[in-house]
Design a protein around this motif. Sequence first.
Motif, mmCIF file in Angstrom:
data_model
loop_
_atom_site.group_PDB
_atom_site.id
_atom_site.type_symbol
_atom_site.label_atom_id
_atom_site.label_comp_id
_atom_site.label_asym_id
_atom_site.label_seq_id
_atom_site.Cartn_x
_atom_site.Cartn_y
_atom_site.Cartn_z
ATOM 1 N N ASP A 154 67.511 -18.816 114.248
ATOM 2 C CA ASP A 154 68.886 -18.586 113.800
ATOM 3 C C ASP A 154 68.897 -17.967 112.402
ATOM 4 O O ASP A 154 69.675 -17.072 112.102
ATOM 5 N N LEU A 155 68.003 -18.473 111.570
ATOM 6 C CA LEU A 155 67.941 -18.016 110.176
ATOM 7 C C LEU A 155 67.635 -16.523 110.091
ATOM 8 O O LEU A 155 68.221 -15.806 109.285
ATOM 9 N N GLY A 157 68.285 -14.341 112.300
ATOM 10 C CA GLY A 157 69.252 -13.540 113.038
ATOM 11 C C GLY A 157 68.830 -13.184 114.445
ATOM 12 O O GLY A 157 69.126 -12.106 114.934
ATOM 13 N N LEU A 158 68.120 -14.093 115.113
ATOM 14 C CA LEU A 158 67.695 -13.818 116.486
ATOM 15 C C LEU A 158 68.275 -14.826 117.471
ATOM 16 O O LEU A 158 67.739 -14.995 118.563
ATOM 17 N N ALA A 159 69.348 -15.485 117.076
ATOM 18 C CA ALA A 159 69.941 -16.479 117.962
ATOM 19 C C ALA A 159 70.225 -15.847 119.318
ATOM 20 O O ALA A 159 70.721 -14.727 119.399
ATOM 21 N N ARG A 176 61.439 -9.421 112.985
ATOM 22 C CA ARG A 176 62.120 -10.668 112.627
ATOM 23 C C ARG A 176 61.359 -11.854 113.189
ATOM 24 O O ARG A 176 61.283 -12.911 112.581
ATOM 25 N N GLN A 210 67.528 -8.466 103.746
ATOM 26 C CA GLN A 210 67.453 -9.827 104.281
ATOM 27 C C GLN A 210 66.290 -10.600 103.675
ATOM 28 O O GLN A 210 66.385 -11.785 103.399
ATOM 29 N N LEU A 214 66.509 -14.153 101.868
ATOM 30 C CA LEU A 214 65.693 -15.287 102.300
ATOM 31 C C LEU A 214 64.846 -15.815 101.146
ATOM 32 O O LEU A 214 64.712 -17.014 100.958
ATOM 33 N N PRO B 305 73.173 -9.515 113.985
ATOM 34 C CA PRO B 305 73.618 -9.292 112.618
ATOM 35 C C PRO B 305 72.813 -10.134 111.627
ATOM 36 O O PRO B 305 72.328 -11.208 111.952
ATOM 37 N N GLN B 307 72.211 -12.697 109.139
ATOM 38 C CA GLN B 307 72.966 -13.882 108.758
ATOM 39 C C GLN B 307 72.565 -14.312 107.365
ATOM 40 O O GLN B 307 71.408 -14.215 107.001
ATOM 41 N N ALA B 309 71.207 -16.376 104.536
ATOM 42 C CA ALA B 309 70.194 -17.421 104.594
ATOM 43 C C ALA B 309 70.759 -18.729 104.058
ATOM 44 O O ALA B 309 71.451 -18.754 103.061
#
Lengths: 438, 311
Positions: A154-155, A157-159, A176, A210, A214, B305, B307, B309
Amino acid sequence: MTESNTAPIAVKADHLYKAFGRRPHEIVKKLKAGKNRDELSSLGVAAVIDASFEVKKGEIFVVMGLSGSGKSTLIRMLNGLWDTTSGTVTVGETNITDISAKELREVRRKSISMVFQHFALLPHRTVIDNVAYGLEIQGMGRDERLAKAQTIIDLVGLAGWAENLPSELSGGMQQRVGLGRALAADTDVLLMDEAFSALDPLIRREMQEQLIELQAALGKTIIFITHDLNEAMFLGDRIAVMRDGRIVQIGTPEEILTDPANDYVAQFVQDVDRARVLTAASVMEPVRSVITKTAGPRAALRTMRDLQTSVTFVLNRDRSFAGIVRDRDVLKLVKRGETDLRSIIRDDATAVLPDTALVDLVEPSVESELPIAVVDEKNRLLGVIPRVTLLAAIGNVTTNTGPLPVVMPPATISISQITDVLGESADDTHLATEGARA
Amino acid sequence: MTDFRLPLGSLVESFVDYITETFDFLFVFIRAVFDGAYESIEYVLGEPPFWAIMLVLGALAFGIRGWKFAVGTIVGLVVILGVDQWDNAMDTLALVLVASVLTIAISVPLGILAAKSNLASNIIRPVLDFMQTMPAFVYLIPALILFRVGVVPGIVATIIFAMAPGVRLTELGIRSVDKEVVEAGQAFGASPWRILRQIQLPLATPTIMAGINQVIMLSLSMVVIAGMVGAGGLGAEVVASLNRIDIALGFEAGLSVVILAIFLDRITASLGDTHSTGMFGSIRVVLRGRKQTDAAPSSVPALAPTQPARV
């Protein structure tokens, strides 16, 4: 994971050498004796020569160089994938150069993970099993590691993609997964070997942004390898530039850009997108045309006349930035005999913080001819950036070659006219005849 | 001419003699094991009625490749039955199975060793060249001396003859696994054994399976030659037809070998292919598809998209 100026050292490389060939130690011995790399090419290849650096905890340290410069060899020595020929590597507290294979595996499990250029995912495993791979090796139970892997998915962005195979994902998404796998292992240090080089530019930029998010959130120490100087400049807190196996310069992006150690670095950085690296603080000029609010219109007009500019910056009594006044407005005030500037102070000048990138100054500079004010957190005026200065900085043109000060914007009212007004309202008799014309 | 002559042949001969005497107990043991393995497989294949074996092989063909291949298998087996070679074919099949399993059990580990160590690779490669190019009949001679007439010298000669592709393709498969993926295993602290099991072997599987396919095909051709030393089965029929210049028998036995060969080849080739179209393949696809739809929302954007962190 607190960050401070005295942050502990996360990774230390001490006089690292790596040579390939039949007798690598002989190559290193000769290098140490002062021979250069090309003279030894018959014996083998010296991939890394005398590399020393310290990476602080929570830092993004970028190693930048063209292919063949030894950067990939260097990063593989940091986690012991390749032995050093000479020199030591310290990860955290552990010197990993002379430890057993078993201890080295333990260091890799707990302290240092890696992201690869071509992702290096296990093609026969689903995304979630790939992300959980490091945890599996650490010996974590299945349920626990899958739960943790899911939060990481999820973190990054691969949910929704957890059960897919890597081959069903685009390149950006595969990386990712690679990043997620390294993050899930929860090591302090992340090695990233050309991690974004195989991605197309838009995705690359997105991944870079990203990564910075992170990093800010997780406080990881990141050692990032790239051949792309813009990427290095964008990501790096500090950059080590490598050439032919040697580190030729280590410094912040601005240091490398503004003060290259040699011609090679200078040549290299000439193509960099300077607007994204240079900050307002590095190009701003001292404020000349400035008055305090209480000084009154006459003082403002005199300042503008002397400097031949149409605008002056106004400060409050505590030296904080109040706004600007224009010559025409001041002229009117003086003519009317008023003594308070406050009614004509405009606040349409753009004020930015010193660490703003130049690229963000272009738009305000286009919209208004006023110089951009650079202020600190307490709103104190530190300097100004006229349009000319901005252009010169982006175009890498030196502005300090001539004695002429950069004046912007130029005066819109002639000196004599101002002098007349000043003289008239002061009842200055020796100027009275000329003042009558106005 | 001169009297110069290398006494290579007699050297090897005395070497074989020496081995025969010194390690006789070992050869007795090996003979017992191989014989036992062959007898039990032969019992399993030969004892049930022919239609039961046909059904089992047909079902196997259906499961692995689909109904067309199943029909082809049944037709082929009926032909073998029709030319009265069923028992011989089952003997040969048992011989091939035993020899192949033993060959694979030796050659795959050797291939792994050769992939891991350059030294091992350099030693193994010329030995394999020797084993592969030495005329197959030659193996039969020492095998005959060491193991007496019967099935066992046939199996041993077959193992030696068929081993090379198993070793070579296993080594090739493991060496050609993406280096970065192996590095990834190392970088996360996996042990060499774990990397072999979880990364190298699974990724090398298609190549290794191609090797196993070759092992089985070579075994089949060697098993026929082994008919000369009394290995029985279709090989014995071929040898008999050769002695008697019996074209009819030769063709029927030969055709039966071809049918077995095609069956074994297609079966093992499918096992290496992950996209096989048979029933097992479909089941795999269906299962994965279901898991996927459970997990993924229907409208997943092409690129998820970014997200913010949060930890």
